[in-house]
Design a protein around this motif. Structure first.
Motif, mmCIF file in Angstrom:
data_model
loop_
_atom_site.group_PDB
_atom_site.id
_atom_site.type_symbol
_atom_site.label_atom_id
_atom_site.label_comp_id
_atom_site.label_asym_id
_atom_site.label_seq_id
_atom_site.Cartn_x
_atom_site.Cartn_y
_atom_site.Cartn_z
ATOM 1 N N TRP A 101 0.860 -1.202 -0.005
ATOM 2 C CA TRP A 101 0.039 0.121 -0.021
ATOM 3 C C TRP A 101 0.887 1.361 -0.185
ATOM 4 O O TRP A 101 1.582 1.428 0.998
ATOM 5 N N HIS A 102 0.790 1.962 -1.069
ATOM 6 C CA HIS A 102 1.455 3.365 -1.029
ATOM 7 C C HIS A 102 0.719 4.505 -1.787
ATOM 8 O O HIS A 102 -0.163 4.283 -2.487
ATOM 9 N N THR A 103 1.198 5.841 -1.337
ATOM 10 C CA THR A 103 0.714 6.699 -2.203
ATOM 11 C C THR A 103 2.082 7.110 -2.883
ATOM 12 O O THR A 103 3.289 6.993 -2.640
ATOM 13 N N ASP A 104 1.897 7.615 -4.352
ATOM 14 C CA ASP A 104 3.059 7.446 -5.118
ATOM 15 C C ASP A 104 4.082 8.436 -4.920
ATOM 16 O O ASP A 104 3.656 9.844 -4.287
ATOM 17 N N VAL A 105 5.410 8.228 -4.893
ATOM 18 C CA VAL A 105 6.420 9.155 -4.809
ATOM 19 C C VAL A 105 6.431 10.081 -3.809
ATOM 20 O O VAL A 105 6.699 11.239 -3.709
ATOM 21 N N ASP A 161 12.275 1.053 -2.469
ATOM 22 C CA ASP A 161 11.592 1.486 -3.343
ATOM 23 C C ASP A 161 11.085 0.132 -3.996
ATOM 24 O O ASP A 161 11.647 -0.868 -4.315
ATOM 25 N N TYR A 162 9.729 0.112 -4.260
ATOM 26 C CA TYR A 162 9.314 -1.206 -4.769
ATOM 27 C C TYR A 162 9.970 -1.878 -5.994
ATOM 28 O O TYR A 162 9.694 -3.031 -6.279
ATOM 29 N N VAL A 163 10.716 -1.138 -6.931
ATOM 30 C CA VAL A 163 11.194 -1.656 -7.877
ATOM 31 C C VAL A 163 12.588 -1.839 -7.935
ATOM 32 O O VAL A 163 13.596 -1.884 -8.832
ATOM 33 N N GLN A 258 -4.269 5.847 -1.524
ATOM 34 C CA GLN A 258 -3.396 4.852 -1.723
ATOM 35 C C GLN A 258 -3.640 3.838 -2.894
ATOM 36 O O GLN A 258 -4.765 3.576 -2.803
ATOM 37 N N HIS A 259 -2.866 3.100 -3.167
ATOM 38 C CA HIS A 259 -3.071 2.103 -4.013
ATOM 39 C C HIS A 259 -2.161 0.724 -3.718
ATOM 40 O O HIS A 259 -1.198 0.721 -3.106
ATOM 41 N N TYR A 260 -2.714 -0.397 -4.348
ATOM 42 C CA TYR A 260 -1.943 -1.670 -4.191
ATOM 43 C C TYR A 260 -2.153 -2.402 -5.449
ATOM 44 O O TYR A 260 -3.255 -2.594 -5.942
ATOM 45 N N GLN A 273 1.349 1.525 -18.395
ATOM 46 C CA GLN A 273 2.059 2.717 -18.613
ATOM 47 C C GLN A 273 1.507 3.775 -18.052
ATOM 48 O O GLN A 273 0.168 4.080 -18.185
ATOM 49 N N ARG A 274 2.209 4.558 -17.275
ATOM 50 C CA ARG A 274 1.657 5.559 -16.391
ATOM 51 C C ARG A 274 2.244 7.085 -16.769
ATOM 52 O O ARG A 274 3.532 7.227 -16.849
ATOM 53 N N ILE A 275 1.447 8.042 -16.576
ATOM 54 C CA ILE A 275 1.755 9.091 -16.839
ATOM 55 C C ILE A 275 1.467 10.165 -15.683
ATOM 56 O O ILE A 275 0.556 9.915 -14.957
HETATM 57 FE FE LIG Z 1 1.926 3.407 -7.418
#
Ligand SMILES: [Fe+2]
Ligand SMILES: O=C(O)CCC(=O)C(=O)O
Length: 311
Positions: A101-105, A161-163, A258-260, A273-275
């Motif tokens: 679970w995270h909020t981006d960046v 960092d998740y990646v 947040q998302h998962y 793919q994310r913008i």
């Molecule tokens: Fe994310």
């Protein structure tokens, strides 16, 4: 062709977060009323879903620009070759670690306003994404905890960092570039645990996977309260889960969610793919702004120039 605003259909798909929008082709040039209606739906529902779209990376960027400025890059995730605004999240090769679970960046001082994610390749089963409403999470806390949270700050960093440990043992050029980007900079930022949403004025919790501890607390002392607050954010009644199909486009408000990403599809291909849109510096309920402790996020937050030759 311009889509008439009357064709937009916004339907809730869970009790407290998430709506599906239909009756709009995002590859079209959208009229100002349609853009305004999508933005209003985003603010109300926190995450909006568009099924069966036919966007390429260029369309996706044009759509994103109606809502804000794409960031040039993620501080630690590489962009798609030739499209610096597009993060290529190819989990078929990198093994997803967005399954937390995270909020981006949130490890930078200006976390994104939101993100627009497009499904390119989706496995035949699994690989859903789940979002949680951090405004409702705050609002449904007992009053004593709300008052405590209002005063607390937290240290966020990308040390996890998740990646960041993806592609180990892979010696290709791409893998080398990934490792270089992943390990280049450590970011540390202090955010208020409760921020005031810059557009709606609502209070939202700022927590998730990049939090290390509360400011002024040890990691040990922070653990139980963090866990309690996270459990509250991620209560199932506070979430919506999306079963992806290739072509789907999802737009979330990163200031209120947040998302998962559920990692239940083994080694099957999954590519999205994310913008990411430039956000602003969170402000606490007493009007204080987040503080950068380490790492310069200027380049991350530099919006891409509109002209294509600036690429
Ligand atoms: Fe994310
Ligand atoms: O792969 C996904 O569904 C979401 C990954 C993620 O966390 C993101 O794009 O920010």
């Amino acid at each position: 062709m311009t889509t008439a605003p009357t064709t937009l259909d916004v339907r809730k798909i869970a009790g407290h977060i998430g709506a599906e929008i239909s009756g709009v082709d995002l590859a079209d040039e959208l009229s100002a009323p349609v853009v305004a209606a999508i933005r209003a739906a985003l603010l109300e529902h926190r995450v909006v879903f568009f099924r069966g779209q036919r966007l390429d990376a260029e369309h996706q960027e044009a759509f994103a620009r109606r809502f804000g400025s794409p960031t040039t890059a993620h501080p630690t995730v590489p962009s798609l070759d030739g499209s610096p605004a597009v993060l290529d999240l190819d989990y078929g090769r990198t093994t997803s670690r967005a399954n937390n679970w995270h909020t981006d960046v949130t490890f930078v001082r200006r976390p994104p306003l939101g993100s627009i994610l497009r499904a390119v390749t989706i496995p035949p089963y699994g690989g859903d994404t789940v979002w949680a409403n951090t405004v409702r999470a705050y609002a449904t806390l007992p009053v004593e905890l709300r008052e405590l949270a209002d005063r607390l700050w937290a240290v966020h960093s990308n040390a996890y960092d998740y990646v960041s440990d993806a592609r180990e043992g892979d010696d290709s050029e791409v893998a080398r570039r990934h490792r270089e980007v992943f390990t280049s900079t450590e970011y540390v930022t202090e955010h208020p645990v409760v921020r005031v949403h810059p557009e709606t004025g609502e209070r939202a919790l700022v927590l998730g996977g990049f939090v290390r501890r509360f400011v002024g607390w040890t990691g040990d002392d922070s653990r139980d309260l963090l866990r309690l607050l996270q459990r509250h954010v991620t209560a199932l009644e506070n979430t919506v889960r999306w079963r992806w199909h290739a072509g789907d486009v999802v737009f979330w408000d990163n200031r209120a969610t947040q998302h998962y990403a559920v990692a239940d599809y083994g080694d099957q291909a999954r590519r999205v793919q994310r913008i990411t849109l430039v956000g602003d510096v969170p402000v606490s309920v007493s009007g204080e702004r987040s503080r950068s402790v380490a790492g310069d996020d200027t380049s991350y937050n530099t919006a891409l120039a509109r002209s294509t030759d600036a690429r």
